[in-house]
Design a protein around this motif. Structure first.
Motif, PDB file in Angstrom:
ATOM      1  N   ASN A 183       0.825  -1.204   0.000  1.00  0.00           N
ATOM      2  CA  ASN A 183       0.000   0.000   0.000  1.00  0.00           C
ATOM      3  C   ASN A 183       0.860   1.257   0.000  1.00  0.00           C
ATOM      4  O   ASN A 183       0.416   2.323  -0.430  1.00  0.00           O
ATOM      5  N   ARG A 184       2.095   1.132   0.483  1.00  0.00           N
ATOM      6  CA  ARG A 184       3.010   2.280   0.461  1.00  0.00           C
ATOM      7  C   ARG A 184       3.603   2.478  -0.922  1.00  0.00           C
ATOM      8  O   ARG A 184       3.864   3.605  -1.338  1.00  0.00           O
ATOM      9  N   SER A 185       3.870   1.384  -1.608  1.00  0.00           N
ATOM     10  CA  SER A 185       4.416   1.446  -2.967  1.00  0.00           C
ATOM     11  C   SER A 185       3.991   0.182  -3.692  1.00  0.00           C
ATOM     12  O   SER A 185       4.540  -0.892  -3.450  1.00  0.00           O
ATOM     13  N   TRP A 186       2.981   0.302  -4.546  1.00  0.00           N
ATOM     14  CA  TRP A 186       2.475  -0.871  -5.246  1.00  0.00           C
ATOM     15  C   TRP A 186       3.510  -1.359  -6.249  1.00  0.00           C
ATOM     16  O   TRP A 186       4.110  -0.562  -6.965  1.00  0.00           O
ATOM     17  N   PRO A 187       3.775  -2.668  -6.307  1.00  0.00           N
ATOM     18  CA  PRO A 187       4.780  -3.183  -7.245  1.00  0.00           C
ATOM     19  C   PRO A 187       4.426  -2.874  -8.699  1.00  0.00           C
ATOM     20  O   PRO A 187       3.255  -2.818  -9.072  1.00  0.00           O
ATOM     21  N   VAL A 188       5.463  -2.693  -9.507  1.00  0.00           N
ATOM     22  CA  VAL A 188       5.277  -2.633 -10.954  1.00  0.00           C
ATOM     23  C   VAL A 188       5.294  -4.074 -11.443  1.00  0.00           C
ATOM     24  O   VAL A 188       6.319  -4.753 -11.383  1.00  0.00           O
ATOM     25  N   VAL A 189       4.143  -4.549 -11.887  1.00  0.00           N
ATOM     26  CA  VAL A 189       3.977  -5.954 -12.259  1.00  0.00           C
ATOM     27  C   VAL A 189       3.955  -6.068 -13.786  1.00  0.00           C
ATOM     28  O   VAL A 189       3.083  -5.503 -14.448  1.00  0.00           O
ATOM     29  N   PHE A 190       4.913  -6.797 -14.323  1.00  0.00           N
ATOM     30  CA  PHE A 190       4.951  -7.055 -15.757  1.00  0.00           C
ATOM     31  C   PHE A 190       4.179  -8.346 -16.025  1.00  0.00           C
ATOM     32  O   PHE A 190       4.558  -9.402 -15.509  1.00  0.00           O
ATOM     33  N   PRO A 191       3.113  -8.295 -16.812  1.00  0.00           N
ATOM     34  CA  PRO A 191       2.255  -9.472 -16.968  1.00  0.00           C
ATOM     35  C   PRO A 191       2.944 -10.595 -17.739  1.00  0.00           C
ATOM     36  O   PRO A 191       3.710 -10.349 -18.677  1.00  0.00           O
ATOM     37  N   ASP A 192       2.667 -11.810 -17.329  1.00  0.00           N
ATOM     38  CA  ASP A 192       3.194 -12.993 -18.015  1.00  0.00           C
ATOM     39  C   ASP A 192       2.208 -13.385 -19.120  1.00  0.00           C
ATOM     40  O   ASP A 192       1.583 -14.443 -19.080  1.00  0.00           O
ATOM     41  N   ASP A 193       2.080 -12.517 -20.100  1.00  0.00           N
ATOM     42  CA  ASP A 193       1.135 -12.666 -21.204  1.00  0.00           C
ATOM     43  C   ASP A 193       1.925 -12.990 -22.469  1.00  0.00           C
ATOM     44  O   ASP A 193       2.690 -12.146 -22.947  1.00  0.00           O
ATOM     45  N   PRO A 194       1.777 -14.194 -23.030  1.00  0.00           N
ATOM     46  CA  PRO A 194       2.619 -14.597 -24.171  1.00  0.00           C
ATOM     47  C   PRO A 194       2.581 -13.623 -25.346  1.00  0.00           C
ATOM     48  O   PRO A 194       3.630 -13.295 -25.914  1.00  0.00           O
ATOM     49  N   ILE A 195       1.408 -13.144 -25.706  1.00  0.00           N
ATOM     50  CA  ILE A 195       1.308 -12.250 -26.854  1.00  0.00           C
ATOM     51  C   ILE A 195       1.934 -10.894 -26.544  1.00  0.00           C
ATOM     52  O   ILE A 195       2.654 -10.311 -27.366  1.00  0.00           O
ATOM     53  N   ALA A 196       1.689 -10.381 -25.336  1.00  0.00           N
ATOM     54  CA  ALA A 196       2.290  -9.102 -24.957  1.00  0.00           C
ATOM     55  C   ALA A 196       3.810  -9.207 -24.915  1.00  0.00           C
ATOM     56  O   ALA A 196       4.530  -8.299 -25.368  1.00  0.00           O
ATOM     57  N   LEU A 197       4.327 -10.303 -24.377  1.00  0.00           N
ATOM     58  CA  LEU A 197       5.777 -10.506 -24.318  1.00  0.00           C
ATOM     59  C   LEU A 197       6.359 -10.674 -25.714  1.00  0.00           C
ATOM     60  O   LEU A 197       7.453 -10.167 -26.016  1.00  0.00           O
ATOM     61  N   TRP A 198       5.648 -11.393 -26.587  1.00  0.00           N
ATOM     62  CA  TRP A 198       6.089 -11.551 -27.973  1.00  0.00           C
ATOM     63  C   TRP A 198       6.156 -10.192 -28.651  1.00  0.00           C
ATOM     64  O   TRP A 198       7.164  -9.852 -29.291  1.00  0.00           O
ATOM     65  N   GLN A 199       5.101  -9.400 -28.523  1.00  0.00           N
ATOM     66  CA  GLN A 199       5.056  -8.105 -29.192  1.00  0.00           C
ATOM     67  C   GLN A 199       6.146  -7.176 -28.674  1.00  0.00           C
ATOM     68  O   GLN A 199       6.802  -6.468 -29.451  1.00  0.00           O
ATOM     69  N   TRP A 200       6.360  -7.177 -27.354  1.00  0.00           N
ATOM     70  CA  TRP A 200       7.405  -6.339 -26.770  1.00  0.00           C
ATOM     71  C   TRP A 200       8.782  -6.740 -27.293  1.00  0.00           C
ATOM     72  O   TRP A 200       9.602  -5.884 -27.641  1.00  0.00           O
ATOM     73  N   SER A 201       9.032  -8.040 -27.392  1.00  0.00           N
ATOM     74  CA  SER A 201      10.323  -8.523 -27.885  1.00  0.00           C
ATOM     75  C   SER A 201      10.538  -8.115 -29.338  1.00  0.00           C
ATOM     76  O   SER A 201      11.625  -7.657 -29.723  1.00  0.00           O
ATOM     77  N   ILE A 202       9.509  -8.287 -30.170  1.00  0.00           N
ATOM     78  CA  ILE A 202       9.624  -7.941 -31.583  1.00  0.00           C
ATOM     79  C   ILE A 202       9.804  -6.434 -31.732  1.00  0.00           C
ATOM     80  O   ILE A 202      10.624  -5.964 -32.537  1.00  0.00           O
ATOM     81  N   TYR A 203       9.057  -5.671 -30.965  1.00  0.00           N
ATOM     82  CA  TYR A 203       9.177  -4.214 -31.037  1.00  0.00           C
ATOM     83  C   TYR A 203      10.622  -3.783 -30.774  1.00  0.00           C
ATOM     84  O   TYR A 203      11.177  -2.943 -31.499  1.00  0.00           O
ATOM     85  N   LEU A 204      11.251  -4.357 -29.753  1.00  0.00           N
ATOM     86  CA  LEU A 204      12.638  -4.005 -29.463  1.00  0.00           C
ATOM     87  C   LEU A 204      13.574  -4.443 -30.579  1.00  0.00           C
ATOM     88  O   LEU A 204      14.526  -3.738 -30.915  1.00  0.00           O
ATOM     89  N   ALA A 205      13.295  -5.596 -31.169  1.00  0.00           N
ATOM     90  CA  ALA A 205      14.122  -6.050 -32.281  1.00  0.00           C
ATOM     91  C   ALA A 205      14.028  -5.089 -33.457  1.00  0.00           C
ATOM     92  O   ALA A 205      15.027  -4.817 -34.139  1.00  0.00           O
ATOM     93  N   LEU A 206      12.838  -4.565 -33.700  1.00  0.00           N
ATOM     94  CA  LEU A 206      12.623  -3.687 -34.848  1.00  0.00           C
ATOM     95  C   LEU A 206      13.161  -2.283 -34.623  1.00  0.00           C
ATOM     96  O   LEU A 206      13.455  -1.574 -35.588  1.00  0.00           O
ATOM     97  N   THR A 207      13.305  -1.871 -33.378  1.00  0.00           N
ATOM     98  CA  THR A 207      13.619  -0.459 -33.119  1.00  0.00           C
ATOM     99  C   THR A 207      14.889  -0.209 -32.311  1.00  0.00           C
ATOM    100  O   THR A 207      15.263   0.954 -32.129  1.00  0.00           O
TER     101      THR A 207
END
Length: 320
Positions: A183-207
């Motif tokens: 409640n003092r500092s909510w964690p930054v949670v990166f979702p374990d979502d296959p499509i989101a992780l795939w898209q993020w990885s490809i985006y970094l590869a492209l840019t």
């Protein structure tokens, strides 16, 4: 390695715009921005902004890069953070003593803190502005036991692959304390979502040149030699990454970079084809029990060639 036959042609404007919009639509990208903002909120001394930032999510997605950037920001201010991985409460208190109220503490892969009640209690006291900033411990000085104060008021970063917001993996007795802590500092949670992780990885590869650089063995045993992967090899790495989405043990930019590294070494005859295949097979598990729809392969070579890049290749960063 199968040759890519796709012609190098400019991608459609729609395809380009889709990937350029990824930072605004992708859940991982949005969480990265949140992490950057909250890390900046830590300030240079404890109690300025937040006292602690917690990052949690799958491995290899970029949590460490965010932390390194914040560490550099502190160093630019003449503050040298402490990077540690405590194994017990004594270690943790020793690190606070070393920080001496002046140096931020960075703890990566620090799951044990959230599984050890004594360590968790220290973290609670360190991050609660209503509790005393000092913890007293007994030490022996010249054969006399004396109480020595340990300043807990320093900026703290904790990262873990554990999902801090899920009850799984937590001692049930600690759940109320966990909720109070976050409640003092909510964690930054990166979702374990296959499509989101795939898209993020490809985006970094492209840019960001993620798949461009390949390190080759030095013929005389010296430091590895940096070379560039041609567009065809980079595109083939993205294709393989995409086609095996439902079997990859870890879907991350780091995995995609490793695929491009193996394919690049094989392309330049620096790695036997059979070893490359073994390395790639090592990334795979049996197909997911809840498979996702495999995204359509695109004109990866064209996107790699024509999308603007956000950062120079790694070798240029090292030379800077």
């Amino acid at each position: 390695m199968t040759k890519m036959t796709t012609k190098l042609r400019p991608p459609t404007k729609r395809a380009q715009q889709k990937w350029l919009d990824a930072p605004n639509t992708n859940p991982i990208a949005r969480r990265m921005r949140a992490a950057e903002f909250k890390l900046g909120d830590l300030g240079s001394t404890g109690g300025v902004g937040l006292r602690a930032v917690y990052l949690c999510g799958p491995p290899g997605i970029g949590k460490t890069h965010q932390i390194i950037a914040q560490e550099q920001a502190w160093r630019d201010q003449g503050i040298n953070p402490i990077r540690v991985r405590p194994s017990n409460v004594r270690d943790l208190i020793d690190h606070f003593a070393e920080a001496d109220g002046l140096r931020p503490i960075v703890m990566e892969e620090a799951d044990i803190i959230f599984r050890s009640k004594p360590m968790f209690e220290v973290l609670k006291q360190a991050t609660d502005p209503l509790t005393p900033d000092h913890l007293y411990r007994i030490v022996v000085i010249e054969k006399e036991k004396v109480q020595v104060p340990v300043n807990l008021n320093v900026p703290i970063i904790v990262s873990t692959n554990m999902d801090l917001t899920s009850d799984d993996g937590w001692d049930k007795d600690l759940l109320p304390d966990r909720d109070a802590l976050f409640n003092r500092s909510w964690p930054v949670v990166f979702p374990d979502d296959p499509i989101a992780l795939w898209q993020w990885s490809i985006y970094l590869a492209l840019t960001t040149f993620l798949t461009m650089e390949v390190m080759l063995r030095h013929p005389n045993g010296g430091p590895p030699i940096p070379q560039e992967n041609p567009l065809a090899v980079q595109a083939q790495a993205i294709e393989w990454f995409t086609e095996n989405l439902n079997r990859l043990a870890v879907i991350s930019p780091r995995t995609l970079k490793f695929i491009a590294q193996c394919m690049g070494r094989a392309h330049r005859k620096d790695m036997p084809e059979a070893i490359m295949q073994d390395e790639l097979e090592g990334l795979l598990l049996p197909e997911r029990s809840d498979p996702v729809v495999i995204p359509r392969n695109e004109n990866w070579a064209g996107l790699l060639r024509f999308l603007p890049k956000q950062s120079p290749p790694a070798r240029l960063l090292r030379a800077a």
